[in-house]
Motif scaffolding. Sequence first.
Motif, PDB file in Angstrom:
ATOM      1  N   LYS A  54      -9.101 -36.222  32.326  1.00  0.00           N
ATOM      2  CA  LYS A  54      -7.703 -35.964  32.666  1.00  0.00           C
ATOM      3  C   LYS A  54      -7.503 -34.512  33.094  1.00  0.00           C
ATOM      4  N   TYR A  55      -8.121 -33.582  32.357  1.00  0.00           N
ATOM      5  CA  TYR A  55      -8.011 -32.165  32.721  1.00  0.00           C
ATOM      6  C   TYR A  55      -8.642 -31.907  34.085  1.00  0.00           C
ATOM      7  N   THR A  56      -9.798 -32.519  34.309  1.00  0.00           N
ATOM      8  CA  THR A  56     -10.482 -32.352  35.595  1.00  0.00           C
ATOM      9  C   THR A  56      -9.649 -32.924  36.727  1.00  0.00           C
ATOM     10  N   LEU A  57      -9.057 -34.105  36.504  1.00  0.00           N
ATOM     11  CA  LEU A  57      -8.201 -34.719  37.512  1.00  0.00           C
ATOM     12  C   LEU A  57      -7.014 -33.814  37.819  1.00  0.00           C
ATOM     13  N   PHE A  58      -6.421 -33.236  36.799  1.00  0.00           N
ATOM     14  CA  PHE A  58      -5.282 -32.334  36.990  1.00  0.00           C
ATOM     15  C   PHE A  58      -5.680 -31.137  37.861  1.00  0.00           C
ATOM     16  N   ILE A  59      -6.837 -30.562  37.595  1.00  0.00           N
ATOM     17  CA  ILE A  59      -7.302 -29.402  38.369  1.00  0.00           C
ATOM     18  C   ILE A  59      -7.478 -29.770  39.830  1.00  0.00           C
ATOM     19  N   PHE A  60      -8.070 -30.928  40.101  1.00  0.00           N
ATOM     20  CA  PHE A  60      -8.280 -31.333  41.491  1.00  0.00           C
ATOM     21  C   PHE A  60      -6.974 -31.716  42.184  1.00  0.00           C
ATOM     22  N   LEU A  61      -6.005 -32.218  41.431  1.00  0.00           N
ATOM     23  CA  LEU A  61      -4.688 -32.494  42.016  1.00  0.00           C
ATOM     24  C   LEU A  61      -3.990 -31.192  42.417  1.00  0.00           C
ATOM     25  N   VAL A  62      -4.138 -30.159  41.573  1.00  0.00           N
ATOM     26  CA  VAL A  62      -3.588 -28.839  41.929  1.00  0.00           C
ATOM     27  C   VAL A  62      -4.281 -28.313  43.179  1.00  0.00           C
ATOM     28  N   LEU A  63      -5.603 -28.487  43.252  1.00  0.00           N
ATOM     29  CA  LEU A  63      -6.352 -28.057  44.436  1.00  0.00           C
ATOM     30  C   LEU A  63      -5.865 -28.792  45.684  1.00  0.00           C
ATOM     31  N   LEU A  64      -5.571 -30.086  45.538  1.00  0.00           N
ATOM     32  CA  LEU A  64      -5.029 -30.866  46.653  1.00  0.00           C
ATOM     33  C   LEU A  64      -3.695 -30.288  47.119  1.00  0.00           C
ATOM     34  N   LEU A  65      -2.824 -29.960  46.194  1.00  0.00           N
ATOM     35  CA  LEU A  65      -1.517 -29.395  46.547  1.00  0.00           C
ATOM     36  C   LEU A  65      -1.660 -28.058  47.278  1.00  0.00           C
ATOM     37  N   LEU A  66      -2.666 -27.282  46.915  1.00  0.00           N
ATOM     38  CA  LEU A  66      -2.878 -25.993  47.577  1.00  0.00           C
ATOM     39  C   LEU A  66      -3.252 -26.157  49.049  1.00  0.00           C
ATOM     40  N   HIS A  67      -3.763 -27.311  49.418  1.00  0.00           N
ATOM     41  CA  HIS A  67      -4.123 -27.572  50.814  1.00  0.00           C
ATOM     42  C   HIS A  67      -2.932 -28.017  51.653  1.00  0.00           C
ATOM     43  N   PHE A  68      -1.905 -28.543  51.023  1.00  0.00           N
ATOM     44  CA  PHE A  68      -0.796 -29.141  51.763  1.00  0.00           C
ATOM     45  C   PHE A  68      -0.136 -28.211  52.782  1.00  0.00           C
ATOM     46  N   PRO A  69       0.062 -26.916  52.485  1.00  0.00           N
ATOM     47  CA  PRO A  69       0.714 -26.048  53.472  1.00  0.00           C
ATOM     48  C   PRO A  69      -0.065 -25.879  54.772  1.00  0.00           C
ATOM     49  N   PHE A  70      -1.313 -26.327  54.799  1.00  0.00           N
ATOM     50  CA  PHE A  70      -2.150 -26.101  55.977  1.00  0.00           C
ATOM     51  C   PHE A  70      -2.428 -27.373  56.785  1.00  0.00           C
ATOM     52  N   LEU A  71      -1.878 -28.496  56.350  1.00  0.00           N
ATOM     53  CA  LEU A  71      -2.245 -29.771  56.982  1.00  0.00           C
ATOM     54  C   LEU A  71      -1.750 -29.891  58.426  1.00  0.00           C
ATOM     55  N   VAL A  72      -0.673 -29.208  58.789  1.00  0.00           N
ATOM     56  CA  VAL A  72      -0.191 -29.269  60.171  1.00  0.00           C
ATOM     57  C   VAL A  72      -0.275 -27.910  60.850  1.00  0.00           C
ATOM     58  N   ALA A  73      -0.792 -26.916  60.144  1.00  0.00           N
ATOM     59  CA  ALA A  73      -0.906 -25.575  60.719  1.00  0.00           C
ATOM     60  C   ALA A  73      -2.144 -25.468  61.601  1.00  0.00           C
ATOM     61  N   ASP A  74      -2.144 -24.473  62.496  1.00  0.00           N
ATOM     62  CA  ASP A  74      -3.328 -24.208  63.314  1.00  0.00           C
ATOM     63  C   ASP A  74      -4.469 -23.722  62.421  1.00  0.00           C
ATOM     64  N   PRO A  75      -5.712 -23.870  62.874  1.00  0.00           N
ATOM     65  CA  PRO A  75      -6.821 -23.233  62.144  1.00  0.00           C
ATOM     66  C   PRO A  75      -6.588 -21.727  62.063  1.00  0.00           C
ATOM     67  N   ASP A  76      -7.082 -21.126  61.009  1.00  0.00           N
ATOM     68  CA  ASP A  76      -6.919 -19.682  60.868  1.00  0.00           C
ATOM     69  C   ASP A  76      -7.712 -18.965  61.959  1.00  0.00           C
ATOM     70  N   SER A  77      -7.117 -17.959  62.555  1.00  0.00           N
ATOM     71  CA  SER A  77      -7.747 -17.278  63.697  1.00  0.00           C
ATOM     72  C   SER A  77      -9.009 -16.526  63.310  1.00  0.00           C
ATOM     73  N   GLN A  78      -9.199 -16.234  62.020  1.00  0.00           N
ATOM     74  CA  GLN A  78     -10.371 -15.487  61.578  1.00  0.00           C
ATOM     75  C   GLN A  78     -11.494 -16.387  61.053  1.00  0.00           C
ATOM     76  N   ILE A  79     -11.317 -17.698  61.184  1.00  0.00           N
ATOM     77  CA  ILE A  79     -12.289 -18.613  60.590  1.00  0.00           C
ATOM     78  C   ILE A  79     -13.652 -18.537  61.265  1.00  0.00           C
ATOM     79  N   SER A  80     -13.691 -18.138  62.528  1.00  0.00           N
ATOM     80  CA  SER A  80     -14.961 -18.048  63.249  1.00  0.00           C
ATOM     81  C   SER A  80     -14.774 -17.185  64.485  1.00  0.00           C
ATOM     82  N   PHE A  81     -15.874 -16.617  64.970  1.00  0.00           N
ATOM     83  CA  PHE A  81     -15.814 -15.854  66.220  1.00  0.00           C
ATOM     84  C   PHE A  81     -15.691 -16.789  67.416  1.00  0.00           C
ATOM     85  N   SER A  82     -16.097 -18.053  67.243  1.00  0.00           N
ATOM     86  CA  SER A  82     -16.050 -19.039  68.326  1.00  0.00           C
ATOM     87  C   SER A  82     -14.733 -19.803  68.275  1.00  0.00           C
ATOM     88  N   ARG A  83     -14.510 -20.691  69.239  1.00  0.00           N
ATOM     89  CA  ARG A  83     -13.293 -21.517  69.226  1.00  0.00           C
ATOM     90  C   ARG A  83     -13.283 -22.450  68.021  1.00  0.00           C
TER      91      ARG A  83
END
Length: 444
Positions: A8-37
């Motif tokens: 249950k504790y492990t599931l809770f941690i991964f659910l929090v991790l999932l929520l941390l990704h939500f703000p980026f689901l429709v955003a552009d890739p970060d411009s610093q993620i790579s030197f290439s496209r």
Amino acid sequence: MEKVLMKKYTLFIFLVLLLLHFPFLVADPDSQISFSRDAFTDEGLYTSQVRNYILTDTFNLYESDAAIKTPAFSFLMFVAFKIFGIHHEIARLTVLLLSLAVAYFVFRKDIWLTVLMVAITFLQYTVFQYMHYSLAEFVAVSCLLSSWYFLSNTHLKVTIQKRIFFACLFVSLAFWIKFQYLYMLAWPVGFYILNLIYVALLRKKEWKSILTQLLFSFGFTILFLIIYLLTWYLPNKDFFEYVINSQTAVVFGEGEWFRKMIDFNITHFFLNDNVSPLTGLFLICLLISPLVLYRYRHDEKVVLQILAVFAWCALEVHKPALAYLPGRYLISPFFAMGLFSSLVIKGLCFMVSAQRFRIVLVAIGVCWPLVTNIRAYLTVYKNRTYVFEDLNKLNPCIIIAESDEEDSGFAWKSQGIDLSKIAHQRKEFQAGKWKILVYELNKK
């Protein structure tokens, strides 16, 4: 009861991790993620053939170099789009949810390792960003994590032959997801060779059993490689070789260039602000690992877990020598480095019996990378852009190209076509480092 709470504790941690990704689901890739496209173009490229197949009911393997290199990933995207519709968010959620589900399954019974992995690895800038991009790399890494699970977990209620079979199967699946992971086929065999060396150094008597396991791993690896050759490579041999040869003309440098390239890659990709804590922690844990292995020499599970991921890290040593090293190529080494560090820190923690001292050791071990990871998260969160979301609101009768057409190999200019003259209007967008021109065609 304790195991239920741990899950249950492990599931809770991964659910929090999932929520941390939500703000980026429709955003552009970060411009610093790579030197290439990188994700700026590849998220569309590696799903384009599947999208066209669903829309036109015709699949053209030669339309792009994507599906030939990523057959299993293309199939995964096909299933997702067929069930839930063709949307960028669906593609990203498919990768994210699958990756988190695999991670939860692997770590669900180990709250200590879960905390360490989230703090050190899953929140690490590169790993975190690619975890929600609709690219093949993190799905492949999830398969490698599954393989590590079967290689190192002796408590599973299956025979050793079945464990080796599934370990080799998931390595092969990573290779099916993207051809780039061909080198990982050597992992199970390399792991058992490393295990043999370890047993020999400690003068244990299990070497005959491990030698048998080595032979099984070699046999299953050859089996899955033959299946790939017969079902995918040979039927598409000409096109496959054309794509691979055109993209691997220069893999490693030579002479002085080779040395300078390694220095450059290490400095810029392994020792930059976002990665240096992970690299530094890994090197420290590498020095400590012999002590941990010796201390746990009678605990087969701990030994196998560390040796398995060490063999994974060893196969990633060639990455700094690559002439072309975009961000997505670094997911696998960074993930393996984080897993190795987490296991060594956990081993150190359980050398002491007092719970409070374990917590202190974990806090010390994760504070440097965790602070860096949080800082990187907040920076990317603040700098989010939504250019591609705006682009997708335009009418479909358009042509999109970079201002210099370098991305398409000058596809229009080489034919003497001036897009400005055939377009009704033109709009400009700045996507990361690249200027994109959108030409709306005359309706006639």
